[in-house]
Design an enzyme around this catalytic site. Sequence first.
Site, PDB file in Angstrom:
ATOM      1  N   GLU A 116       0.934  -1.192  -0.094  1.00 38.85           N
ATOM      2  CA  GLU A 116      -0.204  -0.001  -0.154  1.00 38.85           C
ATOM      3  C   GLU A 116       0.956   1.259  -0.078  1.00 38.85           C
ATOM      4  OE1 GLU A 116      -3.083  -0.423  -1.226  1.00 38.85           O
ATOM      5  OE2 GLU A 116      -3.561  -1.802   0.401  1.00 38.85           O
ATOM      6  N   GLY A 176     -12.800   2.112  -1.701  1.00 39.99           N
ATOM      7  CA  GLY A 176     -11.532   1.721  -1.710  1.00 39.99           C
ATOM      8  C   GLY A 176     -11.386   0.576  -2.766  1.00 39.99           C
ATOM      9  N   SER A 186     -13.452   2.304  -8.004  1.00 44.82           N
ATOM     10  CA  SER A 186     -14.382   2.264  -8.918  1.00 44.82           C
ATOM     11  C   SER A 186     -14.234   3.425  -9.896  1.00 44.82           C
ATOM     12  CB  SER A 186     -15.778   3.130  -8.184  1.00 44.82           C
ATOM     13  OG  SER A 186     -15.565   4.067  -7.368  1.00 44.82           O
ATOM     14  N   ASP A 241      -4.064   0.828  -9.581  1.00 46.14           N
ATOM     15  CA  ASP A 241      -5.447   0.555  -9.735  1.00 46.14           C
ATOM     16  C   ASP A 241      -5.830   0.485 -11.330  1.00 46.14           C
ATOM     17  OD1 ASP A 241      -5.478   1.187  -7.112  1.00 46.14           O
ATOM     18  OD2 ASP A 241      -6.723   2.826  -7.196  1.00 46.14           O
TER      19      ASP A 241
HETATM   20  C1  GAF Z   1      -5.136   4.576  -4.349  1.00 46.53           C
HETATM   21  C2  GAF Z   1      -4.325   4.972  -5.495  1.00 46.53           C
HETATM   22  F1  GAF Z   1      -4.975   5.211  -6.489  1.00 46.53           F
HETATM   23  C3  GAF Z   1      -3.196   4.080  -5.771  1.00 46.53           C
HETATM   24  O1  GAF Z   1      -2.370   4.598  -6.777  1.00 46.53           O
HETATM   25  C4  GAF Z   1      -2.372   3.428  -4.705  1.00 46.53           C
HETATM   26  O2  GAF Z   1      -1.421   4.558  -4.151  1.00 46.53           O
HETATM   27  C5  GAF Z   1      -3.380   3.118  -3.306  1.00 46.53           C
HETATM   28  O3  GAF Z   1      -4.305   4.013  -3.268  1.00 46.53           O
HETATM   29  C6  GAF Z   1      -2.618   2.755  -2.017  1.00 46.53           C
HETATM   30  O4  GAF Z   1      -1.703   1.760  -2.294  1.00 46.53           O
HETATM   31  O5  GAF Z   1      -5.860   3.424  -4.434  1.00 46.53           O
END
Ligand code: GAF
Length: 391
Positions: free
Chosen positions: A33, A123, A126, A171
Site C-alpha cells: 500500500e 477503496g 470504482s 488501480d
Molecule cells: C489508491 C491509489 F489510487 C493507488 O495508486 C495506490 O497508491 C493506493 O491508493 C494505495 O496503495 O488506490
Amino acid sequence: MHDPEALRSLHVERFHVEPEVFAAPGRVNLIGEHTDYAEGFVMPAAIDFATLAGISPRSDGKIVIYSQNYGKERAFEAAGLPPSASQHWSDYPIGVTAMLAQEGHRIPGFSLSLWGDVPLGSGLSSSAAVEVSTALAVTSLLGVTYPGPQLARLCQRAENHFVGASSGIMDQFISANGAKDHALLLDCRDLSYKLAPIPPSVSLVIANTMVKHTVSGGEYTTRRKEVEEATAVIGRHRPEVRFLRDATVEDLAEYGAEMSPNALKRARHVVTENRRTVAAADALISHDLLELGRLMAEAHRSYSQDFEASCAECDIMVELAQDLPGLIGARLTGGGFGGCTVNLVEADEAPSFAELLGQRYAAKTGIVPQIHLCHASGGAHRVDVRIQSVK
Ligand code: GAF
C-alpha cells in the site's frame, strides 16, 4: 450486478442505436500500500465488480455521457473538451477522452453510457473501472488498440492531470491487466509483473466498513508529500535514491533524524512494505499461507501505526476477523482512511466467516457493513452482448 444486456437495452432506449460494450473491473489489493508512486511493489487482484461502458458514434459532434449510477447525463462539444475537472462524476470519462485528444487523436462525437457495481468510495477502485472501461470504449471507436500497460498509463494521466488526484499506477494497471484466479505482483518501476495464483481453496472476503474513502485531496496527498520529503532527505546523501523503492532500513537509521517524525514513519512503512509485498508473493506462489497471513498482519500494523492511514472502524474490522475460523490473513486494503478490509479465508469457511464478521462488526460499531465474497477476475475487455454476460 453488472449486466451487459441491461446496459445494451439502456443505451438503445436512450440513444436509439446499438452500442459496443466494454467492461473494466474494480480491484482489491492483497498487500503493498502506497508503494506504487514510490516505484515499488504491489499485489492486487481484479475482482468481479465492474463498470460497463456502452459506446456508439454520433454525427452532431457532441459527446453525450449518461451514468446510470447517478441517473444523470452530460453533454460536451467533441471539438472543445473542458480543459480541467469540474468536481463531477463526468471528470473521469472526460479526463480519459481529453488525454486521448492530447495524444493527437481527433475525437469524434459519441454517446457513452456507464453502469457499474463497484461500490463507490469504498477503496475498490470504482474510478479506475470507469476510466479503463471508457478508455477501451473510446479507443475502440477511434480504431486504435492500446496494450494493457499503455492503457493504464493513459488512465493514470487522466486521474493525475485532469481529475487532479495524485494516485499511482496500481488501480488502472490491475483493472486493465487483471488475470482470472490470480493476483499480480507488479513492479511499479517498469510495469513488469508475475502472476500469483489464488488457489480454489482460498476465498477473498471483502468487508466494507462503510466509512467513505477518497483519493483526491486530503490525507492521501499529505501522505504522498511526506513520502517525498523522506525520499529527498535520503537522496541528498545518496543521489541514486530517487524513489523509496531504492531506500533501505539502514538509510532510515542513518538519515531519519533529518526528517520530520511523520516523514520517517511514512518512509518506514513504504520501505518495509516493499519487502513484505515481494515476500507475500513468494508465500502465495509456494502456498505458504501461514507466512502470507503473518505478512498481511504485519502490513496492517505498519499501515495503521506508521503510515496512520487506517481508521477506528478499519482497525476494528481487522481485529474482529482474527479469531474467526478459516482466517488466513486480514488487512485494510486500498488508499486508506476508510473503505474495505481484505480477508483471505479458507474457502469452505468463507460463507460463515462473512456472516460472523458482519454480525460482530454491526454489534461493535452500530454500522451494518457490506461483506462480499469475491473472486479474482480477468482484466478489462470487450463484451459480446449477443452471446455472453460477464457475471
Ligand atoms: C489508491 C491509489 F489510487 C493507488 O495508486 C495506490 O497508491 C493506493 O491508493 C494505495 O496503495 O488506490
